[in-house]
Design a protein around this motif. Structure first.
Motif, PDB file in Angstrom:
ATOM      1  N   THR A 126      39.775  37.933  40.257  1.00  0.00           N
ATOM      2  CA  THR A 126      40.102  36.533  40.537  1.00  0.00           C
ATOM      3  C   THR A 126      40.992  35.958  39.441  1.00  0.00           C
ATOM      4  O   THR A 126      41.993  35.278  39.721  1.00  0.00           O
ATOM      5  N   LYS A 127      40.668  36.247  38.192  1.00  0.00           N
ATOM      6  CA  LYS A 127      41.479  35.781  37.060  1.00  0.00           C
ATOM      7  C   LYS A 127      42.854  36.439  37.093  1.00  0.00           C
ATOM      8  O   LYS A 127      43.880  35.785  36.846  1.00  0.00           O
ATOM      9  N   PHE A 128      42.865  37.722  37.390  1.00  0.00           N
ATOM     10  CA  PHE A 128      44.105  38.484  37.436  1.00  0.00           C
ATOM     11  C   PHE A 128      45.034  37.928  38.520  1.00  0.00           C
ATOM     12  O   PHE A 128      46.226  37.697  38.295  1.00  0.00           O
ATOM     13  N   THR A 129      44.464  37.676  39.694  1.00  0.00           N
ATOM     14  CA  THR A 129      45.243  37.143  40.806  1.00  0.00           C
ATOM     15  C   THR A 129      45.775  35.752  40.496  1.00  0.00           C
ATOM     16  O   THR A 129      46.904  35.410  40.856  1.00  0.00           O
ATOM     17  N   TYR A 130      44.958  34.950  39.814  1.00  0.00           N
ATOM     18  CA  TYR A 130      45.411  33.602  39.442  1.00  0.00           C
ATOM     19  C   TYR A 130      46.639  33.680  38.534  1.00  0.00           C
ATOM     20  O   TYR A 130      47.605  32.924  38.710  1.00  0.00           O
ATOM     21  N   LEU A 131      46.620  34.607  37.581  1.00  0.00           N
ATOM     22  CA  LEU A 131      47.769  34.752  36.678  1.00  0.00           C
ATOM     23  C   LEU A 131      49.020  35.143  37.460  1.00  0.00           C
ATOM     24  O   LEU A 131      50.102  34.580  37.235  1.00  0.00           O
ATOM     25  N   LEU A 132      48.868  36.058  38.397  1.00  0.00           N
ATOM     26  CA  LEU A 132      50.027  36.492  39.178  1.00  0.00           C
ATOM     27  C   LEU A 132      50.560  35.351  40.034  1.00  0.00           C
ATOM     28  O   LEU A 132      51.769  35.125  40.099  1.00  0.00           O
TER      29      LEU A 132
END
Length: 353
Positions: free
Chosen positions: A141-147
């Motif tokens: 979820t954090k990774f996707t938010y950054l992208l």
């Protein structure tokens, strides 16, 4: 010799006889107190990322963490033992410890000549996960938010599912192959452009560094275009990938089918979420291997194309399927990529304006 000189001479002899210490001082003590400053490289790139590391020793004792390292050139103290800069030039340093100062050392920061390209660069992030991985949802979820917030339409995500403590219905054999190739043993993990892998954390700075390194240090020297013509009656897609290069070089093509918004149970922090929505799930490798199909040498300003017929599985939602075309260079790293939807999608070459 007068009486005063005789007395001085006798005192010196007596001191030597009693203590063995020379009247001129102890050279061993001076050597023990000597402070030396060393650096692991004498040149670095002035790009703000390349860094030189200093070591400070008093005699044979490492006092780097306690010493003060000062840049004589600009009069500033280092906050640690490393130095990097974006300003080319010569920099001289000295170290101080307990009132003793080292001899200076000098290093050269060289100007970085930017390598330009006429093609827009796209970056591939391969994520490794599984429905059994309790820690994956939080970090993904954090990774996707950054992208989505900083790298939308720049970094494309592919989720490779693997079997673990439980069987994953979205598992493909290539997931384990790629994870082993990049020594990824703890999930969630990710690999950027098949160049560098890392355990996936919420350390945004570290992830940004990996993406920016691909974008800034490895510009695209090839362009990719992809299109898909879908036949609903046969559930087949005719996929055409075109590659052109601005220099003569060897290339390989890797093609995947990826489905988005797949509903499937997921272990989420120790609790099973029956309605979990999985993003960017890699469903199938289309080309012959994870290393792709060999395209051979493409001459500068020439174009080559490859066609594939892909049967979409009946369990997939064709409206959510896309094709990811990854083009690797002679070193095996992804140099550029393009994505198109399975149902009559098309993405043309992208040129820098």
């Amino acid at each position: 010799m007068n009486i005063i000189n005789k007395i001085s001479f006798c005192i010196c002899l007596l001191a030597v006889g009693l203590s063995g210490v020379s009247c001129s001082g102890n050279s061993d003590e001076t050597e023990e107190l000597a402070l030396t400053l060393k650096v692991d490289k004498t040149t670095l790139d002035a790009n703000g990322r390349d860094a030189a590391t200093f070591t400070v020793k008093q005699g044979s004792t490492d006092v780097s963490s306690e010493a003060t390292i000062r840049c004589i050139t600009d009069g500033k103290n280092l906050s640690g033992c490393t130095f990097s800069t974006e300003t080319p030039g010569s920099y001289t340093f000295e170290a101080t410890y307990k009132g003793v100062t080292s001899s200076p050392v000098t290093l050269q920061a060289n100007e970085v000549i930017a390598v330009t390209s006429k093609f827009v660069r796209r970056v591939c992030a391969m994520e490794f996960t599984g429905v059994w991985c309790a820690e994956c949802p939080k970090n993904i979820t954090k990774f996707t938010y950054l992208l989505d917030s900083s790298y939308k339409d720049i970094v494309y995500l592919m989720a490779f599912h693997d079997n673990g403590t439980d069987t994953d219905p979205m598992h493909i054999d290539e997931s384990a192959q790629i994870a082993r190739a990049f020594k990824q043993t703890s999930y969630p993990a990710f690999v950027v452009d098949m160049r560098q892998g890392s355990v996936m954390t919420i350390d945004y700075a570290a992830m940004r560094t990996m993406f920016n390194t691909s974008l800034n240090d490895y510009p695209a020297h090839c362009g990719t275009a992809i299109s898909s013509v879908y036949n609903e009656s046969t559930a087949q897609a005719k996929v055409t990938v075109k590659i052109t290069s601005e220099k003569t070089s060897e290339y390989r093509l890797i093609l995947y089918a990826v489905e988005d918004h797949v509903k499937n149970p997921q272990n989420d922090g120790g609790t099973w979420n029956e309605n979990y929505i999985h993003r960017h799930v890699v469903r199938r490798l289309i080309t012959s291997s994870i290393n792709g199909d060999r395209l051979g040498e493409i001459a500068a300003d020439k174009e080559i194309s490859k066609e594939y017929t892909v049967n979409l599985d009946a369990t997939w939602n064709p409206n959510e399927v896309s094709f990811y075309a990854l083009v690797t260079d002679a070193d095996g790293y992804i140099n550029n990529m393009s994505v198109c939807e399975a149902i009559n999608g098309q993405t043309d070459y992208e040129y820098i304006k």
